[in-house]
Design an enzyme around this catalytic site. Sequence first.
Site, PDB file in Angstrom:
ATOM      1  N   HIS A 139      -5.967   5.277  -1.576  1.00 51.84           N
ATOM      2  CA  HIS A 139      -6.358   6.368  -0.689  1.00 51.84           C
ATOM      3  C   HIS A 139      -5.671   7.664  -1.176  1.00 51.84           C
ATOM      4  CE1 HIS A 139      -5.949   8.833   2.960  1.00 51.84           C
ATOM      5  NE2 HIS A 139      -7.089   8.276   3.332  1.00 51.84           N
ATOM      6  N   VAL A 148      -3.703   9.892  -0.064  1.00 50.15           N
ATOM      7  CA  VAL A 148      -2.284  10.210   0.183  1.00 50.15           C
ATOM      8  C   VAL A 148      -1.340   9.267  -0.567  1.00 50.15           C
ATOM      9  CG1 VAL A 148      -2.592  11.326   2.435  1.00 50.15           C
ATOM     10  CG2 VAL A 148      -2.160   8.853   2.340  1.00 50.15           C
ATOM     11  N   LYS A 149      -1.890   8.283  -1.287  1.00 52.53           N
ATOM     12  CA  LYS A 149      -1.033   7.307  -1.962  1.00 52.53           C
ATOM     13  C   LYS A 149      -0.584   7.841  -3.340  1.00 52.53           C
ATOM     14  CE  LYS A 149      -1.315   4.248   1.373  1.00 52.53           C
ATOM     15  NZ  LYS A 149      -2.474   4.473   2.171  1.00 52.53           N
ATOM     16  N   HIS A 150       0.167   6.996  -4.059  1.00 51.22           N
ATOM     17  CA  HIS A 150       0.755   7.436  -5.336  1.00 51.22           C
ATOM     18  C   HIS A 150      -0.285   7.672  -6.424  1.00 51.22           C
ATOM     19  CE1 HIS A 150       3.885   5.386  -3.104  1.00 51.22           C
ATOM     20  NE2 HIS A 150       4.763   6.070  -3.798  1.00 51.22           N
ATOM     21  N   CYS A 162       0.832  -1.217   0.000  1.00 50.02           N
ATOM     22  CA  CYS A 162       0.000   0.000   0.000  1.00 50.02           C
ATOM     23  C   CYS A 162       0.861   1.259   0.000  1.00 50.02           C
ATOM     24  CB  CYS A 162      -0.946  -0.006   1.196  1.00 50.02           C
ATOM     25  SG  CYS A 162      -2.285  -1.201   0.997  1.00 50.02           S
TER      26      CYS A 162
END
Length: 403
Positions: free
Chosen positions: A199, A201-203, A175
């Site tokens: 989500h 805040v992810k890449h 994740c």
Amino acid sequence: MSALPTKLETLAIDGGTPVREKLLPYGRQSLDDADVQAVVEVLKSDWLTTGPKVGEFEERFAAWVEAKYAVSFSSGTAALHAAAFAAGIGPGDEAITTPMTFCATANCVLYQGAKPVFADVSADTLNLDPGEVRKKLSSRTKAILAVDYAGHPADLDALLAFTRARGIPLIEDACHALGGEYRGKRVGGIADMTVFSFHPVKHLTTGEGGMVTTNDAALTETLRRFRNHGISSDARQRQSSGQWYYEMVLLGFNYRLTDIACALGLSQLMKLGANLARRREIAAHYAAAFRAVPGLIPPSVRAEANPAWHLYPIRVDLAKLTVDRGQIFRALRAENIGVNVHYIPVHLHPYYRGQFGHRDGECPVAEAGYERLISLPMFHGMTDADVGDVVRAVSKVISSYAK
Ligand SMILES: Cc1ncc(COP(=O)(O)O)c(C=O)c1O
């Protein structure tokens, strides 16, 4: 970018001027007009949930991570649950995992009525320490569930050696690690199942969303059924073949990702390469700037790894400072740097202590890491000025509290 401070300035926490006027978050999404347009097109189409965008996103995502198959889910947590199910984890079983993670990693084992067993981490990467994993293997071990902490791939070869010898699966919670590389290969097709989160805040973001990638056709079929109530075909397949009949063959859930989300995912996927390059550039800048700051330990990178840098977790060297991590954290916040802490070791959460009797001291390396960790802002939309502000604030705060 700004230079390091040459003399001690008054910290914002003591009434000085903060390095920034506005808070810089530790992570945030970047969406452009093409992303918005992609979503609007789906909203005007016939399919909002499982339609053509789902398969298209899965195919392109699988190709991007160099895996044969990808199955999308409504969140990374749902994807982890499905992977635990597909691994055959059930009541009476154990799965070995790391305490240095978000609680969802271990919770998916609990969803299956099994017990997460925590093995300590290596001091450099804070990823599962294979030597500690070996000590926790038992006749009940049904899977190893590794995490690529902060985006640095886990010690995959060593963990695969254990799982292959026992005929059990390695689940990799990636994740944090979309685009991370291990021995020159992207994570996604190395472990038996690799789990991603989308989500914000992810890449890559789909709002909420997740994916499991694998090279195994049978696991893929199980994962697809599990996300759709355990039913053997989806509504679109039935509509296109003119059939009404379906069978529920296992107990699944509604963990489907919508066509709306997949359209956003497809659009975001086009920018993933540039996003990763920017994160790596920021990490390189931080590493160069912090090399000369005593009292601060930047994250280490092993020779076989090219991290994806979801987080940039520094550790404060308490022996060289007059205050604890909490004070450094508060001082950085006062400078308007949105720092965070990843993670409270999972076994120390009240639920885990209460259910399993976990105590402080069980995973000393993870616990010592936790006492020292601070995640600095790290997201691809950061400007050079933002990066400069973080360097200036960290240097200002650490030098003020140096012994
Ligand atoms: C390591 C790890 N695993 C699992 C998850 C859960 O993903 P999601 O928020 O998409 O459910 C997260 C989310 O932050 C995570 O960081």
